[in-house]
Scaffold this motif. Structure first.
Motif, PDB file in Angstrom:
ATOM      1  N   VAL A  12      62.796  41.733   0.067  1.00 32.10           N
ATOM      2  CA  VAL A  12      62.512  40.922   1.249  1.00 32.10           C
ATOM      3  C   VAL A  12      63.354  39.651   1.212  1.00 32.10           C
ATOM      4  CG1 VAL A  12      60.157  41.802   1.573  1.00 32.10           C
ATOM      5  CG2 VAL A  12      60.516  39.771   0.158  1.00 32.10           C
ATOM      6  N   LYS A  13      63.626  39.122   2.378  1.00 34.32           N
ATOM      7  CA  LYS A  13      64.393  37.878   2.461  1.00 34.32           C
ATOM      8  C   LYS A  13      63.545  36.671   2.121  1.00 34.32           C
ATOM      9  CE  LYS A  13      67.534  39.716   5.862  1.00 34.32           C
ATOM     10  NZ  LYS A  13      67.266  40.377   7.124  1.00 34.32           N
ATOM     11  N   ASP A  14      62.256  36.738   2.458  1.00 31.37           N
ATOM     12  CA  ASP A  14      61.362  35.597   2.285  1.00 31.37           C
ATOM     13  C   ASP A  14      60.027  36.103   1.741  1.00 31.37           C
ATOM     14  OD1 ASP A  14      59.475  33.533   2.707  1.00 31.37           O
ATOM     15  OD2 ASP A  14      60.551  32.779   4.459  1.00 31.37           O
ATOM     16  N   VAL A  15      59.773  35.873   0.472  1.00 35.18           N
ATOM     17  CA  VAL A  15      58.557  36.367  -0.187  1.00 35.18           C
ATOM     18  C   VAL A  15      57.308  35.776   0.468  1.00 35.18           C
ATOM     19  CG1 VAL A  15      57.242  36.363  -2.350  1.00 35.18           C
ATOM     20  CG2 VAL A  15      59.695  36.872  -2.370  1.00 35.18           C
ATOM     21  N   GLU A  16      57.326  34.498   0.769  1.00 32.96           N
ATOM     22  CA  GLU A  16      56.152  33.867   1.368  1.00 32.96           C
ATOM     23  C   GLU A  16      55.852  34.452   2.747  1.00 32.96           C
ATOM     24  OE1 GLU A  16      52.751  32.204   1.647  1.00 32.96           O
ATOM     25  OE2 GLU A  16      53.915  32.031  -0.189  1.00 32.96           O
ATOM     26  N   ARG A  17      56.874  34.756   3.516  1.00 36.90           N
ATOM     27  CA  ARG A  17      56.669  35.377   4.834  1.00 36.90           C
ATOM     28  C   ARG A  17      56.053  36.761   4.665  1.00 36.90           C
ATOM     29  NH1 ARG A  17      61.855  36.606   8.355  1.00 36.90           N
ATOM     30  NH2 ARG A  17      62.065  38.119   6.675  1.00 36.90           N
ATOM     31  N   ALA A  18      56.522  37.535   3.688  1.00 40.73           N
ATOM     32  CA  ALA A  18      55.945  38.857   3.411  1.00 40.73           C
ATOM     33  C   ALA A  18      54.490  38.716   2.964  1.00 40.73           C
ATOM     34  CB  ALA A  18      56.769  39.587   2.350  1.00 40.73           C
ATOM     35  N   ARG A  19      54.236  37.761   2.078  1.00 42.88           N
ATOM     36  CA  ARG A  19      52.864  37.522   1.603  1.00 42.88           C
ATOM     37  C   ARG A  19      51.942  37.205   2.778  1.00 42.88           C
ATOM     38  NH1 ARG A  19      53.869  33.752  -2.297  1.00 42.88           N
ATOM     39  NH2 ARG A  19      53.795  35.302  -3.964  1.00 42.88           N
ATOM     40  N   SER A  20      52.372  36.337   3.660  1.00 39.89           N
ATOM     41  CA  SER A  20      51.577  35.956   4.821  1.00 39.89           C
ATOM     42  C   SER A  20      51.348  37.137   5.766  1.00 39.89           C
ATOM     43  CB  SER A  20      52.276  34.811   5.560  1.00 39.89           C
ATOM     44  OG  SER A  20      51.566  34.483   6.734  1.00 39.89           O
ATOM     45  N   PHE A  21      52.395  37.914   6.031  1.00 40.02           N
ATOM     46  CA  PHE A  21      52.303  39.054   6.947  1.00 40.02           C
ATOM     47  C   PHE A  21      51.272  40.063   6.449  1.00 40.02           C
ATOM     48  CE2 PHE A  21      53.669  43.323   8.281  1.00 40.02           C
ATOM     49  CZ  PHE A  21      53.648  43.166   9.671  1.00 40.02           C
ATOM     50  N   TYR A  22      51.394  40.498   5.214  1.00 40.54           N
ATOM     51  CA  TYR A  22      50.508  41.532   4.693  1.00 40.54           C
ATOM     52  C   TYR A  22      49.095  41.007   4.442  1.00 40.54           C
ATOM     53  CZ  TYR A  22      54.410  44.648   4.693  1.00 40.54           C
ATOM     54  OH  TYR A  22      55.454  45.424   5.123  1.00 40.54           O
ATOM     55  N   THR A  23      48.960  39.732   4.107  1.00 38.76           N
ATOM     56  CA  THR A  23      47.632  39.128   3.981  1.00 38.76           C
ATOM     57  C   THR A  23      46.948  39.090   5.346  1.00 38.76           C
ATOM     58  OG1 THR A  23      48.303  37.809   2.069  1.00 38.76           O
ATOM     59  CG2 THR A  23      46.379  37.037   3.303  1.00 38.76           C
ATOM     60  N   LEU A  25      47.359  41.125   7.769  1.00 35.58           N
ATOM     61  CA  LEU A  25      46.930  42.476   8.113  1.00 35.58           C
ATOM     62  C   LEU A  25      45.741  42.951   7.278  1.00 35.58           C
ATOM     63  CD1 LEU A  25      50.262  44.430   8.705  1.00 35.58           C
ATOM     64  CD2 LEU A  25      48.700  43.447  10.386  1.00 35.58           C
ATOM     65  N   GLY A  26      45.346  42.160   6.287  1.00 36.60           N
ATOM     66  CA  GLY A  26      44.186  42.514   5.482  1.00 36.60           C
ATOM     67  C   GLY A  26      44.491  43.349   4.254  1.00 36.60           C
ATOM     68  N   PHE A  27      45.768  43.442   3.870  1.00 34.45           N
ATOM     69  CA  PHE A  27      46.103  44.180   2.656  1.00 34.45           C
ATOM     70  C   PHE A  27      45.552  43.407   1.451  1.00 34.45           C
ATOM     71  CE2 PHE A  27      49.822  47.123   3.838  1.00 34.45           C
ATOM     72  CZ  PHE A  27      49.351  47.297   5.125  1.00 34.45           C
ATOM     73  N   LYS A  28      45.142  44.127   0.430  1.00 32.55           N
ATOM     74  CA  LYS A  28      44.526  43.534  -0.751  1.00 32.55           C
ATOM     75  C   LYS A  28      45.598  43.024  -1.724  1.00 32.55           C
ATOM     76  CE  LYS A  28      41.808  45.474  -4.437  1.00 32.55           C
ATOM     77  NZ  LYS A  28      40.995  46.645  -4.795  1.00 32.55           N
ATOM     78  N   SER A  29      45.533  41.746  -2.023  1.00 36.14           N
ATOM     79  CA  SER A  29      46.508  41.138  -2.930  1.00 36.14           C
ATOM     80  C   SER A  29      46.415  41.749  -4.319  1.00 36.14           C
ATOM     81  CB  SER A  29      46.284  39.631  -3.018  1.00 36.14           C
ATOM     82  OG  SER A  29      47.180  39.054  -3.951  1.00 36.14           O
ATOM     83  N   ASN A  30      47.566  41.922  -4.945  1.00 37.10           N
ATOM     84  CA  ASN A  30      47.660  42.400  -6.320  1.00 37.10           C
ATOM     85  C   ASN A  30      48.221  41.286  -7.202  1.00 37.10           C
ATOM     86  OD1 ASN A  30      47.567  44.348  -8.422  1.00 37.10           O
ATOM     87  ND2 ASN A  30      49.706  44.863  -8.102  1.00 37.10           N
ATOM     88  N   GLU A  31      48.007  40.054  -6.785  1.00 39.13           N
ATOM     89  CA  GLU A  31      48.516  38.896  -7.515  1.00 39.13           C
ATOM     90  C   GLU A  31      47.361  38.129  -8.136  1.00 39.13           C
ATOM     91  OE1 GLU A  31      52.195  37.117  -5.327  1.00 39.13           O
ATOM     92  OE2 GLU A  31      50.616  37.419  -3.867  1.00 39.13           O
ATOM     93  N   PHE A  42      50.818  44.010  -3.265  1.00 41.87           N
ATOM     94  CA  PHE A  42      49.585  44.403  -2.585  1.00 41.87           C
ATOM     95  C   PHE A  42      49.130  45.783  -3.026  1.00 41.87           C
ATOM     96  CE2 PHE A  42      51.401  41.138   0.004  1.00 41.87           C
ATOM     97  CZ  PHE A  42      50.301  40.385   0.388  1.00 41.87           C
ATOM     98  N   LEU A  43      47.819  46.002  -2.963  1.00 43.98           N
ATOM     99  CA  LEU A  43      47.194  47.290  -3.208  1.00 43.98           C
ATOM    100  C   LEU A  43      46.810  47.865  -1.856  1.00 43.98           C
ATOM    101  CD1 LEU A  43      44.843  46.166  -6.115  1.00 43.98           C
ATOM    102  CD2 LEU A  43      47.047  47.342  -6.312  1.00 43.98           C
ATOM    103  N   ILE A  44      47.186  49.118  -1.615  1.00 45.74           N
ATOM    104  CA  ILE A  44      47.005  49.704  -0.294  1.00 45.74           C
ATOM    105  C   ILE A  44      46.199  50.994  -0.391  1.00 45.74           C
ATOM    106  CG2 ILE A  44      48.215  50.605   1.734  1.00 45.74           C
ATOM    107  CD1 ILE A  44      50.580  48.783   0.823  1.00 45.74           C
ATOM    108  N   VAL A  51      52.470  48.161  -3.723  1.00 45.87           N
ATOM    109  CA  VAL A  51      53.770  47.866  -3.135  1.00 45.87           C
ATOM    110  C   VAL A  51      54.129  46.444  -3.532  1.00 45.87           C
ATOM    111  CG1 VAL A  51      55.151  47.671  -1.033  1.00 45.87           C
ATOM    112  CG2 VAL A  51      53.356  49.415  -1.177  1.00 45.87           C
ATOM    113  N   HIS A  52      55.255  46.319  -4.259  1.00 54.43           N
ATOM    114  CA  HIS A  52      55.805  45.015  -4.644  1.00 54.43           C
ATOM    115  C   HIS A  52      56.898  44.642  -3.650  1.00 54.43           C
ATOM    116  CE1 HIS A  52      53.825  45.212  -8.506  1.00 54.43           C
ATOM    117  NE2 HIS A  52      54.594  46.184  -8.967  1.00 54.43           N
ATOM    118  N   PHE A  53      56.916  43.374  -3.255  1.00 57.74           N
ATOM    119  CA  PHE A  53      57.969  42.848  -2.391  1.00 57.74           C
ATOM    120  C   PHE A  53      58.707  41.773  -3.185  1.00 57.74           C
ATOM    121  CE2 PHE A  53      54.606  44.409   0.328  1.00 57.74           C
ATOM    122  CZ  PHE A  53      55.283  45.158   1.267  1.00 57.74           C
TER     123      PHE A  53
END
Length: 131
Positions: A12-23, A25-31, A42-44, A51-53
């Motif tokens: 991904v170009k921007d990790v924080e943007r990916a983190r925000s997007f998937y959070t 959508l309700g994806f479960k953080s794996n951090e 995230f755990l899906i 899925v690691h970004f």
């Protein structure tokens, strides 16, 4: 050999943007509590598919190659299962709110298939299907 666990690693170009997007959508953080600037995870689904970004530079170093330009082509598509047409439609609304792009509007795809396709802000493709 018998693999015990499989996961996906995407750039991904921007990790924080990916983190925000998937959070959003309700994806479960794996951090853990200490979020890394070069990776979000995230755990899906019921089986907790991981899925690691990764930020593009560490991803490029690890793969010893260039990162795909997703504006010019596709790498793969992940499929998420919806329990109903209404749930698929609700996903489409949430994806738009989170900043994703719908590339295939919700519709019937042959007998017994209903869903849509979207891209995250980096162009990684997903579809949501009720079957």
């Amino acid at each position: 050999m018998r693999p015990r666990k499989t996961w996906a690693n995407l750039a991904v170009k921007d990790v924080e943007r990916a983190r925000s997007f998937y959070t959003t959508l309700g994806f479960k953080s794996n951090e853990g509590p200490n979020k890394a600037k070069e990776l979000t995870s995230f755990l899906i689904g019921d089986n907790d598919f991981v899925v690691h970004f990764f930020a593009s530079d560490p991803f490029r170093e690890a793969t010893k190659g260039e990162v795909a330009d997703l504006t010019r082509g596709n790498e793969l598509i992940f499929t998420l299962w919806a329990e109903s047409k209404e749930e698929a439609d609700a996903w489409a609304v949430e994806v738009r709110k989170a900043g994703g792009a719908i590339f295939s509007e919700p519709a019937e795809y042959g007998k017994g298939y209903y869903g849509f396709g979207f891209s995250d802000p980096d162009g990684h493709k997903w579809n949501v299907f009720h079957m």
